[in-house]
Design a protein around this motif. Sequence first.
Motif, short mmCIF file in Angstrom:
data_model
loop_
_atom_site.label_atom_id
_atom_site.label_comp_id
_atom_site.label_asym_id
_atom_site.label_seq_id
_atom_site.Cartn_x
_atom_site.Cartn_y
_atom_site.Cartn_z
N HIS A 177 3.23 4.35 -1.14
CA HIS A 177 3.21 5.22 -2.31
C HIS A 177 4.33 4.87 -3.29
O HIS A 177 4.15 4.96 -4.51
CB HIS A 177 3.36 6.69 -1.86
CG HIS A 177 2.25 7.17 -0.99
ND1 HIS A 177 2.13 6.80 0.33
CD2 HIS A 177 1.20 7.99 -1.25
CE1 HIS A 177 1.07 7.38 0.86
NE2 HIS A 177 0.48 8.10 -0.08
N ASN A 201 -3.64 1.54 -1.17
CA ASN A 201 -3.04 2.81 -0.77
C ASN A 201 -4.02 3.68 0.02
O ASN A 201 -3.60 4.47 0.87
CB ASN A 201 -2.54 3.57 -2.01
CG ASN A 201 -1.88 4.88 -1.66
OD1 ASN A 201 -2.45 5.95 -1.86
ND2 ASN A 201 -0.66 4.79 -1.14
N THR A 202 -5.32 3.53 -0.22
CA THR A 202 -6.31 4.32 0.52
C THR A 202 -6.36 3.92 1.99
O THR A 202 -6.88 4.67 2.81
CB THR A 202 -7.71 4.14 -0.10
OG1 THR A 202 -8.09 2.76 -0.04
CG2 THR A 202 -7.71 4.59 -1.55
N ARG A 203 -5.81 2.74 2.32
CA ARG A 203 -5.78 2.26 3.71
C ARG A 203 -4.34 2.16 4.23
O ARG A 203 -4.07 1.42 5.16
CB ARG A 203 -6.47 0.89 3.81
CG ARG A 203 -7.95 0.93 3.48
CD ARG A 203 -8.56 -0.46 3.47
NE ARG A 203 -9.99 -0.43 3.29
CZ ARG A 203 -10.61 -0.33 2.13
NH1 ARG A 203 -9.87 -0.25 1.02
NH2 ARG A 203 -11.92 -0.29 2.04
N HIS A 204 -3.46 2.95 3.63
CA HIS A 204 -2.05 2.88 4.01
C HIS A 204 -1.84 3.26 5.48
O HIS A 204 -1.03 2.65 6.18
CB HIS A 204 -1.23 3.81 3.11
CG HIS A 204 0.25 3.67 3.28
ND1 HIS A 204 0.90 2.45 3.25
CD2 HIS A 204 1.22 4.60 3.50
CE1 HIS A 204 2.20 2.63 3.43
NE2 HIS A 204 2.41 3.93 3.60
N SER A 246 -3.44 0.71 -5.67
CA SER A 246 -4.10 2.00 -5.42
C SER A 246 -5.24 1.83 -4.42
O SER A 246 -5.47 2.71 -3.58
CB SER A 246 -4.63 2.60 -6.73
OG SER A 246 -3.57 2.93 -7.61
N ARG A 247 -5.96 0.71 -4.50
CA ARG A 247 -7.00 0.45 -3.51
C ARG A 247 -6.38 0.24 -2.13
O ARG A 247 -6.92 0.72 -1.12
CB ARG A 247 -7.81 -0.78 -3.92
CG ARG A 247 -8.62 -0.62 -5.21
CD ARG A 247 -9.63 -1.73 -5.32
NE ARG A 247 -10.35 -1.68 -6.60
CZ ARG A 247 -10.06 -2.44 -7.65
NH1 ARG A 247 -9.09 -3.35 -7.55
NH2 ARG A 247 -10.75 -2.34 -8.77
N SER A 304 0.82 -1.21 0.00
CA SER A 304 0.00 0.00 0.00
C SER A 304 0.85 1.26 0.00
O SER A 304 0.31 2.37 -0.01
CB SER A 304 -0.92 0.01 1.22
OG SER A 304 -0.18 0.08 2.43
#
Length: 277
Positions: free
Chosen positions: A212, A242-245, A239-240, A210
């Motif tokens: 960047h 990454n929203t919960r990184h 990218s999905r 996740s």
Amino acid sequence: MARSTPAAAKPSTPAPVTGVGHPGRARIPARTLRTDRYWVQPAITFGVLFAFIIYATIRAFWNGAYYSAPYISPFYSPCLSTNCVPGTGEVHLLGDWWKLSPALIILIFPLGFRMTCYYYRKAYFRSFWLSPPACAVAEPHGAYSGETRFPLILNNIHRYFFYAGLVFNVILTYDAILGFRNADGEWGHMGLGTLVLLTNATLLWLYSLSCHSCRHAIGGRLKHFSAHPLRYKGWTFVSRLNTRHMLFAWVSLVGVALTDAYVACLAAGVFNDPKFF
């Protein structure tokens, strides 16, 4: 002969003024007009990160209670020196000259990955340096140089720590697979420690994937996604994640500490590992 006159000295550029001393700031005595408890989140972040730093430091210098066959602590894997507990592996890259705890070398890479992480930058900027402590709250510093000077300029090597972190993820996944062996090296064993190591490896993979830098490595520098369908699918997947990184960053941080604590308790004889088969 005319006497030459010295050139007029150029006025020095004043340092940028930020925070509560900024000339464009409203002339109010209060640091902020926010009435909510904006300081709670950075205070909690400070407490958790500081507690982890203390715990990891103690465990790194402890140099003991890190192996209980077939489980090894993630702080000590792979064991790189010859002074490791027998059974922890044969990867002795440091040889005989390293007499200190092997964790002092190993933790450089996962901690370097986390400390340069984009999310953790926000976390410790706000919690440790108050730069700024929260949105719409002026920072107390008189100037801000960004990440152009030491030590913050080191954040630019985050992508390299990311690749090193992937190597350690593979190693910890291998350690989790070895958890299906018993103390005698026979396969067909499964205990609570096996699940603990598997969970830890999974959380670390989620945190890494996740990231960047991972998103950029998979889908960056592409002009047309249509010409790279596989990379586009991979980029969409990470990218999905990454929203919960932020979530994965915290859960994996707590998870790796709990995994080390579990193995330490087994190695110290605090309790025995519950076995399923």
